[in-house]
Design a protein around this motif. Structure first.
Motif, mmCIF file in Angstrom:
data_model
loop_
_atom_site.group_PDB
_atom_site.id
_atom_site.type_symbol
_atom_site.label_atom_id
_atom_site.label_comp_id
_atom_site.label_asym_id
_atom_site.label_seq_id
_atom_site.Cartn_x
_atom_site.Cartn_y
_atom_site.Cartn_z
ATOM 1 N N LEU A 94 -22.181 19.745 16.577
ATOM 2 C CA LEU A 94 -21.076 21.049 16.837
ATOM 3 C C LEU A 94 -21.612 22.163 16.463
ATOM 4 N N TYR A 95 -22.296 22.674 15.522
ATOM 5 C CA TYR A 95 -22.473 24.224 15.308
ATOM 6 C C TYR A 95 -23.101 24.743 16.610
ATOM 7 N N LEU A 96 -24.145 23.791 16.945
ATOM 8 C CA LEU A 96 -25.461 24.404 17.967
ATOM 9 C C LEU A 96 -24.749 24.736 19.188
ATOM 10 N N LYS A 97 -23.287 23.642 19.483
ATOM 11 C CA LYS A 97 -22.148 23.874 20.394
ATOM 12 C C LYS A 97 -21.751 25.333 20.740
ATOM 13 N N ILE A 98 -21.052 24.893 19.209
ATOM 14 C CA ILE A 98 -20.757 26.788 18.900
ATOM 15 C C ILE A 98 -21.495 27.779 18.775
ATOM 16 N N GLU A 99 -22.538 27.484 18.795
ATOM 17 C CA GLU A 99 -23.395 28.578 18.730
ATOM 18 C C GLU A 99 -23.661 29.219 20.255
ATOM 19 N N LYS A 100 -23.248 28.042 20.685
ATOM 20 C CA LYS A 100 -24.071 28.607 22.514
ATOM 21 C C LYS A 100 -22.724 28.827 23.258
ATOM 22 N N GLU A 101 -21.211 28.771 22.686
ATOM 23 C CA GLU A 101 -20.450 28.341 23.553
ATOM 24 C C GLU A 101 -19.832 30.105 22.917
ATOM 25 N N ASN A 102 -19.598 30.285 21.798
ATOM 26 C CA ASN A 102 -19.610 32.020 20.861
ATOM 27 C C ASN A 102 -20.612 32.558 19.945
ATOM 28 N N ASN A 111 -23.737 28.254 7.894
ATOM 29 C CA ASN A 111 -23.122 26.067 8.159
ATOM 30 C C ASN A 111 -24.461 26.256 8.659
ATOM 31 N N LEU A 112 -25.011 26.197 9.716
ATOM 32 C CA LEU A 112 -25.763 25.751 10.164
ATOM 33 C C LEU A 112 -27.083 25.341 9.077
ATOM 34 N N GLY A 113 -27.276 26.937 8.293
ATOM 35 C CA GLY A 113 -28.032 26.329 7.701
ATOM 36 C C GLY A 113 -28.053 25.723 7.008
ATOM 37 N N THR A 114 -26.544 25.678 5.886
ATOM 38 C CA THR A 114 -26.146 24.678 5.276
ATOM 39 C C THR A 114 -26.503 23.103 5.418
ATOM 40 N N ALA A 115 -26.601 22.874 6.944
ATOM 41 C CA ALA A 115 -26.077 21.335 7.388
ATOM 42 C C ALA A 115 -28.439 21.222 7.785
ATOM 43 N N ASP A 121 -34.224 19.486 6.703
ATOM 44 C CA ASP A 121 -35.369 20.641 7.725
ATOM 45 C C ASP A 121 -35.316 21.526 6.923
ATOM 46 N N ASN A 122 -35.778 22.240 6.200
ATOM 47 C CA ASN A 122 -35.998 23.915 5.651
ATOM 48 C C ASN A 122 -35.866 24.587 6.651
ATOM 49 N N LYS A 123 -37.387 24.450 7.178
ATOM 50 C CA LYS A 123 -37.391 25.370 8.045
ATOM 51 C C LYS A 123 -36.293 26.586 9.243
ATOM 52 N N ASN A 124 -35.834 25.024 9.580
ATOM 53 C CA ASN A 124 -34.443 25.601 10.237
ATOM 54 C C ASN A 124 -33.493 25.984 9.286
ATOM 55 N N ILE A 129 -30.067 31.096 7.929
ATOM 56 C CA ILE A 129 -29.828 31.393 6.783
ATOM 57 C C ILE A 129 -29.643 33.164 6.443
ATOM 58 N N GLU A 130 -31.001 33.258 7.410
ATOM 59 C CA GLU A 130 -31.733 34.675 7.519
ATOM 60 C C GLU A 130 -30.614 35.434 8.451
#
Length: 302
Positions: A94-102, A111-115, A121-124, A129-130
């Motif tokens: 969902l957040y990848l979709k939000i990022e693409k559209e907004n 929240n992507l960093g959190t998920a 997946d600490n690399k992503n 987060i950065e």
């Protein structure tokens, strides 16, 4: 996320073995009117008490709101519900979709960093987060640099030490020591409280990162004359797996109630400059007043 702290006995309802970051949303209450969580009042970071008992119902309500007004805020809140319900992959999608559209929204990146961190997946997680820190360096009481350090440790970039996590330490003597100013120490404590309160919401004992942060946070509280809170935080650090003879010595020191004389000495030590200015100002006022009164008396005698 801004929220009203309330005094409650708190037990974390959702705990997982993965270390957790920070949830971001408009506030602690969903647009549906449902309370997400309530926090305990005070200096001890117990974590959130989640009140989201029926995630599926909230998701349907948010979908209905989105149909009326297609605002990304409703999608953002859906992601938070997914995270609390432990449906992390749906949150990521969902957040990848939000990022693409907004694109370039702070809450999306955070929240992507959190998920990503919650699925291991600490690399992503570090990447997002950065990115969130770039978009809003003042978020979460300016504490996200600690989160970055945590992820770097989890990626094997350095050892687990106080200096690597919080950029300072509190010595190895029986009583903690610091080179930080009082203001800098208080700011660090605020930042550590935020990170610990978020992380403890999702991390059950034992966890070495939380254990280390709790130990250091207890050291800061002890230096800040919060003895009872420091003792409790140290005890939580032990529950999370912190092992060192030093913590038991500091628990003993935190258990000793300070005498009025000691408190007075600490007051003088911490605020000597303010006290000195006040004393000088008082003497100056008295001197001027006496001089004025003497001048008036001389006028009357004439």
């Amino acid at each position: 996320m801004q929220f009203i702290k309330q005094s409650l006995f708190i037990t974390s309802l959702f705990a997982v073995t993965n270390s957790f970051a920070c949830i971001n949303g408009p506030n602690r209450v969903l647009s549906t009117g449902t309370t997400l969580y309530i926090d305990h009042e005070g200096h001890v970071p117990y974590g959130h008490e989640f009140w989201l008992n029926d995630p599926q119902t909230e998701l349907r309500k948010l979908d209905s709101l989105y149909q009326v007004e297609p605002s990304p805020d409703f999608l953002n809140q859906k992601g938070i519900v997914y995270i609390i319900a432990k449906d992390y992959q749906k949150a990521i999608d969902l957040y990848l979709k939000i990022e693409k559209e907004n694109p370039n929204q702070y809450s999306t990146a955070s929240n992507l960093g959190t998920a990503y961190e919650l699925i291991g997946d600490n690399k992503n997680a570090l990447k997002w987060i950065e990115r969130a820190l770039e978009l809003n360096p003042n978020s979460h009481e300016k504490s996200e640099w600690i989160h970055v350090n945590i992820l770097k440790y989890k990626l094997g970039q350095f050892d687990l030490t106080s200096k690597n996590l919080i950029n300072t330490d509190f010595g190895t003597e029986d009583f903690p020591k610091t080179n930080l100013s009082k203001q800098d120490l208080e700011q660090l404590l605020t930042q550590m409280y935020f990170q610990l309160n978020e992380r403890r919401s999702f991390v059950a004992p034992k966890d070495e990162i939380v254990a280390q942060l709790l130990f250091d946070y207890g050291n800061g509280l002890l230096l800040n004359d919060k003895y009872a809170e420091a003792k409790e935080v140290y005890e939580h650090a032990i529950k999370y797996g912190f092992e060192s003879p030093l913590i038991h010595k500091r628990i003993e020191l935190a258990s000793v109630e300070k005498s009025p004389e000691t408190s007075f000495q600490a007051l003088i030590s911490n605020y000597w400059d303010t006290i000195l200015i006040s004393v000088i100002s008082t003497f100056g006022f008295v001197f001027v007043l006496n001089k004025k009164n003497k001048k008036n008396r001389n006028k009357k005698s004439l």
